[in-house]
Write a protein that holds these residues in place. Sequence first.
Motif, PDB file in Angstrom:
ATOM      1  N   VAL A  79       0.839  -1.202   0.000  1.00 31.55           N
ATOM      2  CA  VAL A  79       0.000   0.000   0.000  1.00 31.55           C
ATOM      3  C   VAL A  79       0.875   1.254   0.000  1.00 31.55           C
ATOM      4  O   VAL A  79       0.586   2.228  -0.709  1.00 31.55           O
ATOM      5  CB  VAL A  79      -0.969   0.008   1.205  1.00 31.55           C
ATOM      6  CG1 VAL A  79      -1.774   1.310   1.249  1.00 31.55           C
ATOM      7  CG2 VAL A  79      -1.905  -1.194   1.148  1.00 31.55           C
ATOM      8  N   GLY A  80       1.958   1.217   0.772  1.00 31.18           N
ATOM      9  CA  GLY A  80       2.873   2.361   0.822  1.00 31.18           C
ATOM     10  C   GLY A  80       3.468   2.665  -0.536  1.00 31.18           C
ATOM     11  O   GLY A  80       3.597   3.836  -0.920  1.00 31.18           O
ATOM     12  N   LEU A  81       3.819   1.633  -1.298  1.00 32.73           N
ATOM     13  CA  LEU A  81       4.349   1.838  -2.644  1.00 32.73           C
ATOM     14  C   LEU A  81       3.310   2.504  -3.541  1.00 32.73           C
ATOM     15  O   LEU A  81       3.627   3.389  -4.323  1.00 32.73           O
ATOM     16  CB  LEU A  81       4.809   0.516  -3.252  1.00 32.73           C
ATOM     17  CG  LEU A  81       5.381   0.607  -4.663  1.00 32.73           C
ATOM     18  CD1 LEU A  81       6.649   1.468  -4.683  1.00 32.73           C
ATOM     19  CD2 LEU A  81       5.669  -0.788  -5.204  1.00 32.73           C
ATOM     20  N   TYR A  82       2.069   2.096  -3.406  1.00 33.02           N
ATOM     21  CA  TYR A  82       0.978   2.692  -4.177  1.00 33.02           C
ATOM     22  C   TYR A  82       0.854   4.188  -3.884  1.00 33.02           C
ATOM     23  O   TYR A  82       0.775   5.011  -4.793  1.00 33.02           O
ATOM     24  CB  TYR A  82      -0.317   1.954  -3.848  1.00 33.02           C
ATOM     25  CG  TYR A  82      -1.555   2.463  -4.530  1.00 33.02           C
ATOM     26  CD1 TYR A  82      -1.699   2.383  -5.910  1.00 33.02           C
ATOM     27  CD2 TYR A  82      -2.604   3.008  -3.798  1.00 33.02           C
ATOM     28  CE1 TYR A  82      -2.852   2.835  -6.537  1.00 33.02           C
ATOM     29  CE2 TYR A  82      -3.761   3.450  -4.406  1.00 33.02           C
ATOM     30  CZ  TYR A  82      -3.887   3.359  -5.775  1.00 33.02           C
ATOM     31  OH  TYR A  82      -5.020   3.803  -6.389  1.00 33.02           O
ATOM     32  N   VAL A  83       0.878   4.533  -2.598  1.00 31.08           N
ATOM     33  CA  VAL A  83       0.779   5.948  -2.210  1.00 31.08           C
ATOM     34  C   VAL A  83       2.042   6.692  -2.638  1.00 31.08           C
ATOM     35  O   VAL A  83       1.974   7.806  -3.173  1.00 31.08           O
ATOM     36  CB  VAL A  83       0.516   6.085  -0.695  1.00 31.08           C
ATOM     37  CG1 VAL A  83       0.559   7.550  -0.256  1.00 31.08           C
ATOM     38  CG2 VAL A  83      -0.812   5.440  -0.317  1.00 31.08           C
ATOM     39  N   GLU A  84       3.193   6.076  -2.452  1.00 32.37           N
ATOM     40  CA  GLU A  84       4.467   6.695  -2.825  1.00 32.37           C
ATOM     41  C   GLU A  84       4.524   6.993  -4.318  1.00 32.37           C
ATOM     42  O   GLU A  84       4.910   8.087  -4.735  1.00 32.37           O
ATOM     43  CB  GLU A  84       5.618   5.770  -2.431  1.00 32.37           C
ATOM     44  CG  GLU A  84       6.993   6.288  -2.767  1.00 32.37           C
ATOM     45  CD  GLU A  84       8.103   5.333  -2.345  1.00 32.37           C
ATOM     46  OE1 GLU A  84       9.242   5.557  -2.784  1.00 32.37           O
ATOM     47  OE2 GLU A  84       7.851   4.392  -1.577  1.00 32.37           O
ATOM     48  N   PRO A 142      -3.218  -0.801 -10.105  1.00 34.75           N
ATOM     49  CA  PRO A 142      -4.476  -1.256  -9.492  1.00 34.75           C
ATOM     50  C   PRO A 142      -4.285  -2.202  -8.310  1.00 34.75           C
ATOM     51  O   PRO A 142      -5.130  -2.269  -7.427  1.00 34.75           O
ATOM     52  CB  PRO A 142      -5.204  -1.949 -10.648  1.00 34.75           C
ATOM     53  CG  PRO A 142      -4.158  -2.260 -11.653  1.00 34.75           C
ATOM     54  CD  PRO A 142      -3.083  -1.233 -11.483  1.00 34.75           C
ATOM     55  N   SER A 143      -3.158  -2.906  -8.257  1.00 34.80           N
ATOM     56  CA  SER A 143      -2.940  -3.828  -7.142  1.00 34.80           C
ATOM     57  C   SER A 143      -2.779  -3.086  -5.809  1.00 34.80           C
ATOM     58  O   SER A 143      -3.068  -3.644  -4.754  1.00 34.80           O
ATOM     59  CB  SER A 143      -1.722  -4.709  -7.395  1.00 34.80           C
ATOM     60  OG  SER A 143      -0.538  -3.935  -7.397  1.00 34.80           O
ATOM     61  N   GLY A 144      -2.362  -1.829  -5.848  1.00 36.16           N
ATOM     62  CA  GLY A 144      -2.247  -1.036  -4.622  1.00 36.16           C
ATOM     63  C   GLY A 144      -3.600  -0.790  -3.988  1.00 36.16           C
ATOM     64  O   GLY A 144      -3.731  -0.833  -2.762  1.00 36.16           O
ATOM     65  N   LEU A 145      -4.601  -0.559  -4.817  1.00 43.52           N
ATOM     66  CA  LEU A 145      -5.959  -0.360  -4.316  1.00 43.52           C
ATOM     67  C   LEU A 145      -6.497  -1.672  -3.743  1.00 43.52           C
ATOM     68  O   LEU A 145      -7.148  -1.678  -2.700  1.00 43.52           O
ATOM     69  CB  LEU A 145      -6.859   0.152  -5.442  1.00 43.52           C
ATOM     70  CG  LEU A 145      -8.256   0.587  -5.046  1.00 43.52           C
ATOM     71  CD1 LEU A 145      -8.199   1.728  -4.042  1.00 43.52           C
ATOM     72  CD2 LEU A 145      -9.044   0.992  -6.272  1.00 43.52           C
ATOM     73  N   ILE A 146      -6.187  -2.770  -4.397  1.00 45.01           N
ATOM     74  CA  ILE A 146      -6.597  -4.087  -3.892  1.00 45.01           C
ATOM     75  C   ILE A 146      -5.947  -4.346  -2.539  1.00 45.01           C
ATOM     76  O   ILE A 146      -6.604  -4.808  -1.597  1.00 45.01           O
ATOM     77  CB  ILE A 146      -6.229  -5.189  -4.908  1.00 45.01           C
ATOM     78  CG1 ILE A 146      -7.074  -5.029  -6.176  1.00 45.01           C
ATOM     79  CG2 ILE A 146      -6.407  -6.575  -4.302  1.00 45.01           C
ATOM     80  CD1 ILE A 146      -6.597  -5.852  -7.352  1.00 45.01           C
ATOM     81  N   ALA A 147      -4.658  -4.035  -2.408  1.00 43.78           N
ATOM     82  CA  ALA A 147      -3.956  -4.225  -1.134  1.00 43.78           C
ATOM     83  C   ALA A 147      -4.580  -3.381  -0.030  1.00 43.78           C
ATOM     84  O   ALA A 147      -4.691  -3.840   1.114  1.00 43.78           O
ATOM     85  CB  ALA A 147      -2.477  -3.886  -1.291  1.00 43.78           C
ATOM     86  N   ALA A 148      -4.976  -2.162  -0.340  1.00 40.78           N
ATOM     87  CA  ALA A 148      -5.614  -1.295   0.655  1.00 40.78           C
ATOM     88  C   ALA A 148      -6.919  -1.913   1.132  1.00 40.78           C
ATOM     89  O   ALA A 148      -7.200  -1.932   2.342  1.00 40.78           O
ATOM     90  CB  ALA A 148      -5.859   0.089   0.067  1.00 40.78           C
TER      91      ALA A 148
END
Length: 192
Positions: A79-84, A142-148
């Motif tokens: 999730v941090g990578l997605y936000v980063e 999109p996987s970052g949103l799934i992880a969240a």
Amino acid sequence: MKLRTAYVLAFSLIAAWGLTALILHQPLWATQRGRDLLKLGAANGDIFTTQQWWRLLTSQWLHMKFAHMLLNAALIGWVGLYVERSVSARFMLLAYAIGGCLAQAVGVWLYPDLITSGASQALLSLSAIALCLPNAARKAMPSGLIAACIAILIAAALDIVSAHTLKAGHLAGLGIGLIIGIAYRFEAARHR
């Protein structure tokens, strides 16, 4: 390949676990006791009288259970990578620290006798922010949103199974993350 701040943050949780086990002379996988973690930087309601506010930050690197720490580390990395990638490393770190500290403070304020530790509150703050990011970020990773979503669902399920209710610190982390995420989204829209 660029070293990502989210991965460093996730690895720091694992390193803190190992160091804590070493200091406590415990096997790496052993459950760590709250009173021992309190000596190393966990938080409880005493912070309001001792003014040891730094515990709100340090407590986020201390965990009682190995599996909990690993799950937090993996999801914070994801999730941090997605936000980063969507905003910046600085924003991700500040959101992690602010969301985690404020949510830890809510937890120890409402339950002063409990020893608070773990990064779940900060993870849930990051997860709520991830839900608020603009659509362009969702298309890019999109996987970052799934992880969240996974992080939020796991935290809710574990809370309900263990405590039969959602934990105050977890709810505070989500709420703080939503506030930060909505503010970021409005500010980003204003500058377009």
